[in-house]
Design a protein around this motif. Sequence first.
Motif, PDB file in Angstrom:
ATOM      1  N   GLU A 151       0.826  -1.212   0.000  1.00 22.02           N
ATOM      2  CA  GLU A 151       0.000   0.000   0.000  1.00 22.02           C
ATOM      3  C   GLU A 151       0.857   1.257   0.000  1.00 22.02           C
ATOM      4  O   GLU A 151       0.512   2.257  -0.652  1.00 22.02           O
ATOM      5  CB  GLU A 151      -0.919  -0.018   1.221  1.00 22.02           C
ATOM      6  CG  GLU A 151      -2.008  -1.079   1.153  1.00 22.02           C
ATOM      7  CD  GLU A 151      -2.827  -1.142   2.417  1.00 22.02           C
ATOM      8  OE1 GLU A 151      -2.500  -0.363   3.362  1.00 22.02           O
ATOM      9  OE2 GLU A 151      -3.775  -1.946   2.491  1.00 22.02           O
ATOM     10  N   ARG A 152       1.971   1.215   0.697  1.00 22.39           N
ATOM     11  CA  ARG A 152       2.851   2.390   0.723  1.00 22.39           C
ATOM     12  C   ARG A 152       3.457   2.646  -0.649  1.00 22.39           C
ATOM     13  O   ARG A 152       3.524   3.787  -1.114  1.00 22.39           O
ATOM     14  CB  ARG A 152       3.954   2.184   1.762  1.00 22.39           C
ATOM     15  CG  ARG A 152       4.801   3.418   1.994  1.00 22.39           C
ATOM     16  CD  ARG A 152       5.836   3.176   3.057  1.00 22.39           C
ATOM     17  NE  ARG A 152       6.593   4.382   3.339  1.00 22.39           N
ATOM     18  CZ  ARG A 152       7.664   4.433   4.125  1.00 22.39           C
ATOM     19  NH1 ARG A 152       8.089   3.336   4.717  1.00 22.39           N
ATOM     20  NH2 ARG A 152       8.308   5.573   4.321  1.00 22.39           N
ATOM     21  N   GLU A 155       0.764   3.941  -3.042  1.00 23.71           N
ATOM     22  CA  GLU A 155       0.502   5.359  -2.821  1.00 23.71           C
ATOM     23  C   GLU A 155       1.585   6.226  -3.469  1.00 23.71           C
ATOM     24  O   GLU A 155       1.294   7.270  -4.062  1.00 23.71           O
ATOM     25  CB  GLU A 155       0.423   5.638  -1.318  1.00 23.71           C
ATOM     26  CG  GLU A 155       0.027   7.066  -0.975  1.00 23.71           C
ATOM     27  CD  GLU A 155      -0.087   7.288   0.518  1.00 23.71           C
ATOM     28  OE1 GLU A 155      -0.305   8.455   0.917  1.00 23.71           O
ATOM     29  OE2 GLU A 155       0.062   6.309   1.278  1.00 23.71           O
ATOM     30  N   ASP A 158       0.935   6.151  -7.222  1.00 25.61           N
ATOM     31  CA  ASP A 158      -0.203   6.987  -7.590  1.00 25.61           C
ATOM     32  C   ASP A 158       0.175   8.468  -7.608  1.00 25.61           C
ATOM     33  O   ASP A 158      -0.280   9.223  -8.477  1.00 25.61           O
ATOM     34  CB  ASP A 158      -1.351   6.760  -6.599  1.00 25.61           C
ATOM     35  CG  ASP A 158      -1.991   5.383  -6.757  1.00 25.61           C
ATOM     36  OD1 ASP A 158      -1.813   4.774  -7.832  1.00 25.61           O
ATOM     37  OD2 ASP A 158      -2.644   4.916  -5.804  1.00 25.61           O
ATOM     38  N   SER A 159       0.991   8.885  -6.636  1.00 23.07           N
ATOM     39  CA  SER A 159       1.408  10.294  -6.615  1.00 23.07           C
ATOM     40  C   SER A 159       2.269  10.624  -7.829  1.00 23.07           C
ATOM     41  O   SER A 159       2.174  11.722  -8.386  1.00 23.07           O
ATOM     42  CB  SER A 159       2.175  10.595  -5.326  1.00 23.07           C
ATOM     43  OG  SER A 159       3.410   9.913  -5.294  1.00 23.07           O
TER      44      SER A 159
END
Length: 333
Positions: A151-152, A155, A158-159
């Motif tokens: 998940e990290r 994220e 995605d950024s």
Amino acid sequence: MRERAGASTAKLWLLMSADRRLVALAIVAFLFLGVFVGGIVHPTPAHQLVTASDSVDTLSQALVGSTVTGVTLVLTLSQLVLSQEQGAVGDQRERMEEATTFRSDAAAVLEEPVSPTEPSAFLRALVEATQRRADDLDAAVADLERDDVRERIEEYVDSIRENAEEVSEGLEGAHFGEFDVIKAALNFNYSWKLYTARRLRNEYEGTLSRNALDCLDDLAGVLELFGPAREHFKTLYFQWELIDLSRTILWVSLPSLLASTWALLYFDGDAPPAFLFGLPVSLFQIAAVVAVALLPFAVLLSYILRIVTVTKRTLSIGPFILRETDRDVDLEE
């Protein structure tokens, strides 16, 4: 960019995006209104105030001297800028070899036979390559067992995607010499992305697969090229801007000298007062003389505002983050 800069949209537009000619005209209008309103609100009648002494002659002489001095400094600045482009054949060959080597390195990273020649296309290719490397990283950690690590990284990916799409759109169709190229490049916070890629690799080296680690290395490799590329084009843009600044100041110095000389030679303080819209004509004249005479200063200020703002935002190169607003707190916790 506005969110990371911690400034309002209007302030960023004034300092960076606005046409420098409009900013210069706004400064001139402010000077005109300042002198004009000051003459109206002063308890002494405006005509008496400007004709009671030789203040107009003294001011005109000072403005003529400052304009001549300013133009001389601009010519010196132009010579300094041009001197950077001059040199022995050995120096020029070394510069060309370094540029060719960098383009070859970029072509290898982009997996293209030849890297783009235009600055906007070159930067856009690097940004899109960053997005592709981020997609590869996302695919490499799709089956990772540790949900917190996956998940990290997702994220982080995605950024990168969101920022890369925005920057690519800004670079599309932009031409060098316009601020759009530098503005879009500034919006890509590669320093944080490079730092985070290295940190993720170091923290999860024992957790990630060999393929995921290679994807992080490839991602960092593209980001390491974006930094010097942006700095190089920023330097060229500054030279472009300084040349435009020198040429513009030389042109506007002519009406500046003309206005100051007219006030020095033809302004008659002993003439009977004339009025326009109930206000003394002499006040209009003095306000116009001051505004036009300071036009070179207004042009200089408008250009320097942009240059120093861009310089402050790009003081560091590589994985160094000088401003708190460039960080992504969620990913660093």
